[in-house]
Design an enzyme around this catalytic site. Structure first.
Site, short mmCIF file in Angstrom:
data_model
loop_
_atom_site.label_atom_id
_atom_site.label_comp_id
_atom_site.label_asym_id
_atom_site.label_seq_id
_atom_site.Cartn_x
_atom_site.Cartn_y
_atom_site.Cartn_z
CG HIS A 1 35.35 -9.56 -7.82
ND1 HIS A 1 35.52 -9.31 -9.16
CD2 HIS A 1 36.15 -10.61 -7.39
CE1 HIS A 1 36.37 -10.12 -9.53
NE2 HIS A 1 36.69 -10.83 -8.60
CD GLU A 2 36.93 -11.59 -4.02
OE1 GLU A 2 36.81 -12.80 -4.32
OE2 GLU A 2 37.71 -10.86 -4.91
CD GLU B 1 37.63 -12.83 -11.87
OE1 GLU B 1 37.82 -13.75 -11.22
OE2 GLU B 1 37.62 -11.64 -11.78
CG HIS C 1 34.72 -15.18 -7.36
ND1 HIS C 1 34.92 -15.98 -8.38
CD2 HIS C 1 35.53 -14.20 -7.35
CE1 HIS C 1 35.97 -15.12 -9.19
NE2 HIS C 1 36.31 -14.23 -8.25
ZN ZN Z 1 37.77 -12.94 -9.08
#
Ligand code: ZN
Length: 495
Positions: free
Chosen positions: A259-260, A289, A263
């Site tokens: 997830h990170e 996101e 980003h």
């Molecule tokens: Zn996020």
């Protein structure tokens, strides 16, 4: 002034604002990872001063004057001017005293939130949250056209141009589709196969390897440990991610790193020429996101990647995973297990958490719900929507720090991210016929390359809606997400 000269002068002035922004980000990163607890008040003052300076720079008449001429330098210049005008307009509407007061109140509220979590009691946090909400209502009144404390005005900060009413209608429709899917799937699969003993040092080796494999440039970023995972841009070549580990459940670190890093890849992918310019920011937080969700859900929870990952993970953690089969771990990483915590929720349940948050925060901002009534309202909403009740406030209203940080209007970005991610991945897969095989070999250059061209390269030269529509040939909606979810539930025996 000549258009090009005005644009150069505009970007030079903006650069100072960007330096202040990234300095705040660095202090924010430190606050979440390294800072001693006793330093919170001092940090609040530092951040308040930086926010005040930024505000002052935005209100400098010379910046507004440059916008007049800079737009003549071409279509890209117009996008730069649009970004500056938007920031100036916002700064003009918000009194400096309010901005600085918010920074101080948020720093104290975040500290109170941590303490309230440790003591499992909402009452420690309640007076701080009351003050945060009062100031957010004041902010909303300044920003909205009619002077009302409107949630839509707060949403616009994160999702420029997205119509709040249309968004709520989409969310309602999504909630109607998701509720029966979750009900049908719940209890049919378990995540147990990915739980066991996972020593921290070996998890760090895994996380480091996965981050590099996905394309995270370690020379231009770093990975640290925190309470609540995040990604923060502290400079042009300085994108920092922070994740958390669970010694008994390897999914925590795996999903948070994918997830990170998603980003971070977006931040590292903004073209060099645009970085630090007004239009050099990612287009919207929902689009941001979408990048984290795509790597977390479509890639890391997908079967092709596990073909590559499983032999490696099984070697690293023989105590837990020796003899584990591909079909077992694929089910385990996708098990629909409705629970009280949003972070780490499965893909089917996740957006229901978001619908609840939005319902509650809209009521707080409109004044229909008082902060002291929040824990009860929370329990009622969870019971009504997910059929469960959190065992205490730590599992309920204290579970994440968004509201203590003043992030009202932010939760929709998660669901928009899920919708955009499914749509973008579907288009990427159609454009890259060998993608599944590449992922099964641990190779992601083609996927990242596609995202660079179709999403990252545009920064905020175009809106999120324009970027998604151009990349996928379809306006953003729920179709691709629901199709993806139904396929995955069917593949894992939960459909
Ligand atoms: Zn996020």
């Amino acid at each position: 002034m000549d258009g090009n000269a005005a644009l150069a002068a505009l970007c030079a002035r903006w650069r100072d604002i960007w330096l202040l922004t990234t300095t705040s980000a660095l202090l924010g990163w430190d606050e979440e990872t390294m800072m001693p607890a006793a330093a919170a008040d001092h940090r609040g003052e530092q951040l308040a001063l930086l926010a005040g300076l930024q505000h002052e720079r935005l209100l400098d008449d010379r910046l507004a004057a440059l916008c007049e001429d800079a737009g003549e330098a071409g279509p890209e210049a117009l996008a730069q001017v649009r970004a500056v005008r938007r920031a100036i307009d916002r700064a003009r509407r918000l009194p400096r005293a309010l901005v600085e007061e918010q920074k101080r109140v948020h720093a104290a509220a975040q500290r109170a939130w941590v303490e309230a979590r440790e003591r499992h009691t909402f009452s420690v946090f309640a007076p701080h949250l009351t003050r945060v909400v009062e100031l957010k209502r004041a902010e909303a009144r300044c920003l909205s056209v009619d002077g009302a404390a409107s949630w839509a005005a707060l949403l616009d900060e994160y999702e420029p141009g997205v119509d709040a009413r249309a968004l709520c209608a989409t969310l309602d429709a999504l909630r109607t589709e998701l509720a029966p899917l979750v009900q049908r799937a719940a209890g049919r699969a378990s995540s147990a196969r990915l739980r066991g003993t996972f020593p921290r040092e070996r998890q760090q080796v895994l996380i480091d390897g996965v981050a590099r494999m996905l394309g995270f440039d370690m020379r231009r970023g770093r990975i640290d440990v925190t309470t609540h995972p995040f990604c923060s841009t502290a400079g042009t070549h300085d994108v920092r991610v922070a994740i958390r580990y669970h010694d008994q459940d390897v999914r925590e670190a795996l999903t948070s790193i994918a997830h990170e890093v998603g980003h971070a890849l977006y931040e590292q992918g903004v073209p060099a020429a645009l970085q630090g310019t007004p239009a050099g920011e990612p287009s919207s937080l929902g689009l941001h996101e979408s990048q984290s969700r795509l790597w977390e859900n479509q890639v890391l929870r997908g079967l092709p990647f596990w073909r590559h990952l499983l032999p490696w993970v099984a070697r690293l953690f023989p105590e837990a995973l020796e003899g584990a089969r591909l079909d077992e771990v694929f089910v385990a990483i996708n098990a629909v297990e409705p629970g009280p915590i949003r972070v780490g929720a499965d893909e089917a349940t996740y957006n229901l958490h978001i619908c609840l948050r939005i319902e509650l925060e809209q009521a707080l901002i409109s004044g229909a719900l008082a902060v002291r009534e929040l824990p009860d309202a929370w329990h009622e909403a969870y019971h009504r929507t997910l059929g469960l009740v959190p065992k205490d406030d730590r599992e309920g209203v204290l579970q994440d720090g968004h509201w203590s940080a003043g992030m009202f209007g932010y939760f929709p970005t998660y669901t928009l991210g899920n919708l955009y991610a499914a749509q973008l991945f579907e288009a990427a897969r159609a454009a890259l016929p060998g993608l599944d095989d590449e992922m099964a070999a641990g190779r992601f250059e083609a996927l990242l390359g596609w995202l660079r061209v179709h999403v990252h390269a545009h920064a905020s030269l175009r809106s999120a809606t324009e970027i998604v529509t151009a990349a996928t040939g379809e306006a953003p909606g729920t179709r691709a997400f629901l199709a993806h979810l139904r396929t995955r539930l069917a593949e894992t025996g939960q459909g």
